[in-house]
Design an enzyme around this catalytic site. Structure first.
Site, mmCIF file in Angstrom:
data_model
loop_
_atom_site.group_PDB
_atom_site.id
_atom_site.type_symbol
_atom_site.label_atom_id
_atom_site.label_comp_id
_atom_site.label_asym_id
_atom_site.label_seq_id
_atom_site.Cartn_x
_atom_site.Cartn_y
_atom_site.Cartn_z
ATOM 1 C CG HIS A 29 -4.816 -7.333 -1.090
ATOM 2 N ND1 HIS A 29 -4.793 -6.278 -1.964
ATOM 3 C CD2 HIS A 29 -3.849 -7.101 -0.166
ATOM 4 C CE1 HIS A 29 -3.838 -5.434 -1.586
ATOM 5 N NE2 HIS A 29 -3.248 -5.909 -0.510
ATOM 6 C CG MET A 41 -5.470 -7.547 5.699
ATOM 7 S SD MET A 41 -6.798 -6.395 5.282
ATOM 8 C CE MET A 41 -7.145 -5.658 6.888
ATOM 9 C CB SER A 42 -0.715 -8.800 1.265
ATOM 10 O OG SER A 42 0.339 -8.092 1.901
ATOM 11 C CE1 TYR A 84 -8.702 -6.223 0.047
ATOM 12 C CE2 TYR A 84 -6.995 -6.986 1.551
ATOM 13 C CZ TYR A 84 -7.489 -6.034 0.678
ATOM 14 O OH TYR A 84 -6.759 -4.898 0.434
ATOM 15 C CD GLU A 85 -8.051 -6.907 -4.553
ATOM 16 O OE1 GLU A 85 -8.274 -6.870 -5.777
ATOM 17 O OE2 GLU A 85 -6.943 -6.635 -4.061
ATOM 18 C CG ASN A 135 -2.076 0.126 11.956
ATOM 19 O OD1 ASN A 135 -1.779 -0.103 10.769
ATOM 20 N ND2 ASN A 135 -2.677 -0.754 12.718
ATOM 21 C CB ALA A 139 0.695 -1.380 4.774
ATOM 22 C CB SER A 192 -0.862 0.063 1.265
ATOM 23 O OG SER A 192 -1.892 -0.866 1.187
ATOM 24 C CG HIS A 199 -2.943 -1.671 -3.589
ATOM 25 N ND1 HIS A 199 -1.826 -2.293 -3.075
ATOM 26 C CD2 HIS A 199 -3.785 -1.521 -2.550
ATOM 27 C CE1 HIS A 199 -1.997 -2.512 -1.784
ATOM 28 N NE2 HIS A 199 -3.182 -2.049 -1.430
ATOM 29 C CG HIS A 211 -7.883 1.432 3.034
ATOM 30 N ND1 HIS A 211 -6.848 0.525 2.877
ATOM 31 C CD2 HIS A 211 -8.126 1.914 1.778
ATOM 32 C CE1 HIS A 211 -6.485 0.482 1.593
ATOM 33 N NE2 HIS A 211 -7.246 1.322 0.920
HETATM 34 N N1 HPA Z 1 -4.167 -5.144 10.337
HETATM 35 C C1 HPA Z 1 -4.161 -5.769 9.145
HETATM 36 N N2 HPA Z 1 -3.599 -5.258 8.065
HETATM 37 C C2 HPA Z 1 -3.018 -4.046 8.176
HETATM 38 C C3 HPA Z 1 -3.003 -3.339 9.395
HETATM 39 C C4 HPA Z 1 -3.612 -3.922 10.538
HETATM 40 O O1 HPA Z 1 -3.633 -3.356 11.635
HETATM 41 N N3 HPA Z 1 -2.348 -2.170 9.143
HETATM 42 C C5 HPA Z 1 -1.987 -2.187 7.841
HETATM 43 N N4 HPA Z 1 -2.389 -3.314 7.247
#
Ligand code: HPA
Length: 262
Positions: A74, A199-200, A76-77, A223, A104, A21, A52, A235
């Site tokens: 991803h 998530m990747s 999840y898509e 984060n 990320a 990301s 992306h 996001h």
């Molecule tokens: N969780 C999952 N995926 C992420 C996060 C998170 O806190 N931050 C960035 N991608």
């Protein structure tokens, strides 16, 4: 629509990078790039998520020929854990031997704060999916011991030291998303030895190892994960903080390739 190896115009990248990301800055550092939209390449996904891009850059980074994928699909898509398999197969068919994955991630540790870069030493697949399910080959029983290549990890640490970029190390936990995790899930992952969550990456590592590519991976920590010090990820935050760390990632990877012997 064409196969990647037919589009390289004599270029011979041995290395590929998949950008996470808002890490598009890294693609901007590629010199004399051949830019190919994914839409023109068979097997490459059309990313649907903001942050992306969906373009392949082939050119030099740190003096080495690389293919940089700005944008990934991803799981999840679509629910398809093997969403990146055709693109990674295309890289393999074009004689790419090493894949650098970036993403990320949310941190599970206050010692790995937002803005940090974290090199993956290992992963935990908590998404309950595997990109090799259903392909029916003995070769699918891939060893994931040292999935993140020890030699490449050493080189990344050396590159970070030279650039004076603090590079954390840790275990990345894959959750499918797209919803973020609950605070209880995050507490669980802390207990089982995770360092970051995202998530990747994990399915891409598995696909690449299946094909015999060497892999290394780096997270930009955007984060603290859900519930840690009251964190509630979004996001927007991922995109904003990812973009802030892009300069560091670009310097780290440029040095990594510059010092690479091959
Ligand atoms: N969780 C999952 N995926 C992420 C996060 C998170 O806190 N931050 C960035 N991608």
């Amino acid at each position: 629509m064409s196969d990647l190896h037919q589009r390289l115009e004599g270029r011979k990248p041995k290395f590929a990078i998949i950008l996470g990301s808002s890490l598009g800055d890294v693609a901007e550092a590629v010199t004399d790039p051949l830019v190919i939209p994914y839409a023109e390449l068979s097997g490459f996904p059309l990313p649907k998520i903001s942050g992306h891009a969906g373009k392949l850059y082939v050119g030099k980074l740190g003096g080495k020929e690389v293919a940089v994928l700005a944008g990934r699909a991803h799981p999840y898509e679509s629910g398809n854990a093997a969403a990146m398999r055709p693109a990674i197969e295309q890289l393999h068919n074009a004689d790419v031997t090493t894949l650098v994955l970036t993403n990320a991630a949310g941190s599970l540790k206050t010692s790995i704060g937002p803005g940090s870069l974290m090199m993956l030493t290992d992963h935990i697949n908590y998404a309950g999916m595997n990109p090799l399910i259903g392909t029916h080959s003995d070769a699918d029983f891939v060893s994931l011991t040292d999935a993140y290549d020890p030699g490449l990890r050493k080189q990344l640490l050396a590159a970070a030291k030279k650039e004076k970029i603090p590079l954390k190390q840790g275990v990345y936990c894959w959750f499918s998303g797209p919803s973020f995790e609950t605070p209880a899930e995050i507490r669980m992952m802390q207990i089982v030895g995770g360092s970051a969550v995202g998530m990747s990456t994990v399915p891409e590592t598995i696909i690449a190892r299946r094909l015999g590519l060497k892999v290394c991976a780096i997270s930009t920590v955007t984060n603290l994960a859900a519930g840690i010090k009251g964190a509630s990820p979004s996001h927007e935050e991922t995109k904003r903080e990812g973009a802030k760390a892009a300069g560091k990632m670009r310097r780290l990877l440029t040095r990594f390739f510059k010092d690479m012997k091959a």
